[in-house]
Design an enzyme around this catalytic site. Structure first.
Site, PDB file in Angstrom:
ATOM      1  N   SER A 677     -24.654  -3.763   2.693  1.00  0.00           N
ATOM      2  CA  SER A 677     -25.322  -5.049   2.452  1.00  0.00           C
ATOM      3  C   SER A 677     -25.788  -5.629   4.031  1.00  0.00           C
ATOM      4  O   SER A 677     -26.067  -6.645   4.030  1.00  0.00           O
ATOM      5  CB  SER A 677     -24.524  -6.128   1.974  1.00  0.00           C
ATOM      6  OG  SER A 677     -23.365  -6.322   2.652  1.00  0.00           O
ATOM      7  N   LYS A 720     -19.567 -13.961  -0.606  1.00  0.00           N
ATOM      8  CA  LYS A 720     -20.180 -14.122   0.315  1.00  0.00           C
ATOM      9  C   LYS A 720     -20.665 -15.480   0.462  1.00  0.00           C
ATOM     10  O   LYS A 720     -20.706 -16.063   1.576  1.00  0.00           O
ATOM     11  CB  LYS A 720     -21.469 -13.265   0.540  1.00  0.00           C
ATOM     12  CG  LYS A 720     -21.092 -11.700   0.526  1.00  0.00           C
ATOM     13  CD  LYS A 720     -22.017 -10.667   0.530  1.00  0.00           C
ATOM     14  CE  LYS A 720     -21.664  -9.477   0.425  1.00  0.00           C
ATOM     15  NZ  LYS A 720     -22.697  -8.300   0.534  1.00  0.00           N
TER      16      LYS A 720
END
Length: 775
Positions: A677, A720
């Site tokens: 990511s 996140k």
């Protein structure tokens, strides 16, 4: 009345012996004074006065130590024995009473008054004599200690007083009672007293007879039982030495009947019980069978608790014990609603997944409380043996059921809330794979027939509400994960932590440290400062430790007498916890070139990380540092290749790879980092370094990159986003395909973050980079 005469005769005290008138008996005399008294009697008229000592232990009795009433006797014969004692034959003549005693140094003499019984026969005397003889005859028949000849000889006596004396001499009387009769001068009273005594003796003999018969019957019964028991033991020994098992078998039978087992399980239990009867007690198999039967009887087969299906009450309990966690609470309330409508739904299998400290285990306890079910917990952390779950076969020494069956026995009901803690931390080795054994436990289509190796018979787990907890879903095998309903519990927001600290953590710590609510007050701004600058976690364990530290210091202040009440505001936190541990706020204080803020997912929640790119003259060497994993290195290579392919379009020198060495670094090099990511973050930092355009400091980004610049979806967007919110970022760039995940983010966080959904790196550059080069 009796006639009276006086004599002076030698005195002989007797030990434990009494002589009645007309009695003839032998005496052994050994004391010196007694021997001298006898010799004196033999020299004179053979008369001697015999009386009884009050205390038989005295060797030299005085005048006060003997009874006054005794018997005047005639010495018929005297014989010296080899041992020095003298044996004499005496005949009782009359009752006599001491008037005075004289001590002649070598012997005693006494002046006595003699009483002779009256020769007159009264009608009352005859009646008393007949009654006495009648009683005496009955006594002889009952006693069987006196011969019939004695009765014949006694029945010929015609003198009433003599009859009373003779019969009294044959009765088993105490010394005082014999002396009492001797002292009774009146014949009528003497006869009445002997009748009374013999009548009492008859009653005693009657009672003895009854007691004897009762004891005999009891002994006969006991002997019979003993005989039968011995026969049974002998038979059992021949059949296999089942000695001593009768009571145990009755006890086990009762346990089996009370256990409420299904018919086929009960039949199996009784078969084992039959085997247990036949196996010798000394055999090792005997203990194994008994242990197995006791396990079967101890398991809950039909006992259950009644579910409390009041949704509003359950919701109140869940809300009072846990702040947030709306998705889990909603799932429990849905289950209760369906259960209320159908009353037959199988127990759900939930998996609460999330970082440590977010309340997974305590939430399971609250669910049990809200449903009015028993709660049982087993820890699966470190379990690597398949038999820990399924149990050991009974052929092994020390075999026992697996943890599931042990937990059900501990729960005591067939419908508990069963917590499988740390399900992600099971491992496997040569002893088998426990996670594979869990497949049957956690499959709603199979667990109604769960089979434990030890129990062997199937056990129904379908009514159990299984709740598993896990920190990292990636370590759970796919087939096992597929059987559970995953409910992700992410980290808490600052606002949620503030509420949890105020409503749950601080009151608990105050109680644990013996403080009252009025003695310590932490204001909201101080609590937020603790959350921001002294903890960095998804859960609240570290926060609770910090609050415990404050409580300890407060207790010291109050006990030492410095203050009676402590109020902590924003500026006073450092006095209790020291300097700040973490930095909070913007990820960067200013817009910088070549420094991009990426968002990462970890097992303890989300985190932010800075990706730095620096250029130096060289020949196009790409250096990667920061303890990056293989996937992250590949993302850096992909970003580098993409920038080279798009150099002209991005206003980058096309030969930059021949003029510069590029160094990509992710700080905190001691911490391992991996994952795809960070692709767009690396690409953005690389483009910023090559173009000189600064990156917006308030922007965080996450997404996988392809060589064509496409942005692919990632996982853990919620975690996140929470980390971005904690770090003070206001804009998040994320893949367009992750749009569905935004709804999972708490509303309070969504309202403060701007989500930019992108599908290509060009869009990332547009939102992340500022126009113009940095000065």
């Amino acid at each position: 009345m009796a006639d009276r005469k006086e004599f002076i005769v030698p005195l002989l005290p007797l030990r434990g012996l009494l002589v009645y008138p007309t009695m003839v008996l032998h005496l052994d005399v050994g004391r010196d004074k007694s021997v001298q008294a006898l010799e004196k009697a033999m020299v004179e008229d053979h008369l001697i006065f015999l009386t009884t000592q009050k205390d038989v232990s005295l060797d030299e009795p005085g005048e006060d130590d003997i009874y006054k009433m005794g018997t005047l006797t005639k010495v018929k014969q005297m014989l010296k024995l080899p041992n020095g004692t003298i044996r004499v034959l005496v005949e009782g003549l009359n009752r006599a009473e001491i008037i005075s005693v004289s001590d002649h140094e070598t012997y005693f003499s006494a002046k006595v008054e003699v009483y002779e019984d009256s020769a007159e026969k009264e009608i009352e005397h005859q009646a008393l004599m007949r009654t006495l003889l009648d009683y005496f005859e009955q006594y002889i028949k009952m006693s069987k200690k006196i011969s019939a000849e004695t009765f014949s000889a006694t029945s010929d006596i015609e003198e009433p007083g003599r009859l009373a004396d003779i019969i009294a001499s044959h009765l088993p009387l105490k010394q005082k009672e014999k002396q009492e009769i001797l002292e009774t001068i009146d014949v009528r009273k003497r006869l009445s007293r002997v009748i009374e005594i013999i009548n009492n003796e008859r009653e005693v003999l009657n009672l003895e007879k009854k007691i004897g018969q009762r004891v005999k019957r009891s002994m006969e019964r006991t002997q019979k039982e003993y005989y039968l028991r011995e026969q049974m033991k002998a038979i059992q020994k021949e059949l296999g030495d089942k000695e001593g098992k009768t009571g145990e078998i009755a006890d086990l039978t009762e346990k089996i009947e009370k256990a409420g087992m299904p018919e086929h399980i009960q039949a199996a239990a009784f078969r084992e019980l039959d085997r247990y009867e036949k196996v010798p007690a000394s055999s090792a198999e005997s203990a194994v069978i008994r242990n197995y039967i006791e396990w079967l009887a101890a398991l809950p087969w039909s006992n259950s608790t009644k579910d409390d299906l009041d949704i509003h009450k359950a919701e109140t309990i869940l809300n009072s014990e846990h702040f947030g966690l709306e998705k889990v609470k909603e799932r429990v309330l849905e289950y209760l609603a369906v259960q209320q409508l159908t009353n037959s739904l199988k127990g759900p299998i939930l998996c609460l997944a999330g970082p440590p400290g977010v309340g997974k285990t305590s939430l399971a306890k609250s669910i049990a409380t809200s449903m009015n079910r028993n709660f049982v917990r087993i820890s699966l952390g470190g379990v690597r043996d398949e038999s820990e779950i399924r149990g050991h076969r009974r052929t092994y020494v020390g075999a026992m059921p697996g943890r599931i069956i042990q937990g059900m026995r501990k729960a005591g009901t067939i419908n508990p809330v069963f917590l499988l803690d740390e399900v992600d931390k099971m491992s496997s080795d040569f002893r088998g794979d426990p996670s594979s054994a869990m497949l049957e436990v956690l499959d709603p289509e199979q667990n109604h027939n769960f089979s434990d190796h030890y129990i062997e018979e199937t056990y129904d787990l379908s009514k159990v509400m299984f709740i598993a907890t896990a920190n990292n879903l990636a370590t759970i095998p796919g087939p096992l994960r597929d059987r559970m309903e995953i409910i992700t519990i992410s980290g808490y927001t600052e606002i949620e932590k503030l509420h949890i600290a105020k409503d749950h953590l601080l009151p608990r710590q105050l109680k644990d440290h013996g403080l009252k609510k009025a003695q310590l007050q932490i204001k909201d701004d101080a609590m937020l400062r603790i959350i921001r600058y002294y903890t960095r976690e998804a859960g609240v364990r570290s926060l609770e430790r910090q609050l415990a530290s404050i409580c300890r210091k407060t207790a010291k202040i109050i006990v030492s007498g410095e203050k009676k009440r402590v109020i902590i505001s924003d500026g006073g936190v450092e006095d209790f916890l020291g300097k700040t541990i973490y930095h909070y706020g913007q990820a960067e204080l200013e817009d910088q070139v070549g420094v991009a803020t990426g968002l990462a997912y970890t097992t303890v929640g989300g985190d932010t990380l800075q990706i730095e790119v620096s250029l130096s003259p060289g020949k196009g060497k790409l250096v990667l540092t920061g303890k990056l994993g293989d996937v992250m290195k590949e993302s850096a290579q992909a970003a580098f290749s993409y920038v080279r392919s798009k150099a002209a379009e991005l206003n980058i020198e096309t030969d930059f790879n021949e003029k510069y060495d590029i160094h990509i670094h992710v700080p905190e090099g001691a911490v391992p980092k991996d994952g795809p990511s960070a692709g767009i973050t690396m690409a953005t930092a690389l483009i910023s370094a090559l173009t000189g355009r600064p990156i917006r400091r308030e922007v965080g980004m996450t997404g996988e990159i392809t060589l064509r610049g496409r942005v692919l979806p990632i996982g853990g967007l919620k975690e996140k986003s929470l980390s971005a919110h904690r770090a003070g970022l206001t804009k998040i760039i994320c893949p367009k395909d992750n749009e569905k995940d935004i709804d999972d983010i708490p509303e309070s966080v969504r309202n403060e973050l701007e989500f930019v959904l992108v599908s290509h790196v060009d869009e990332v550059i547009q939102h992340a980079l500022l126009e113009g080069e940095s000065k």
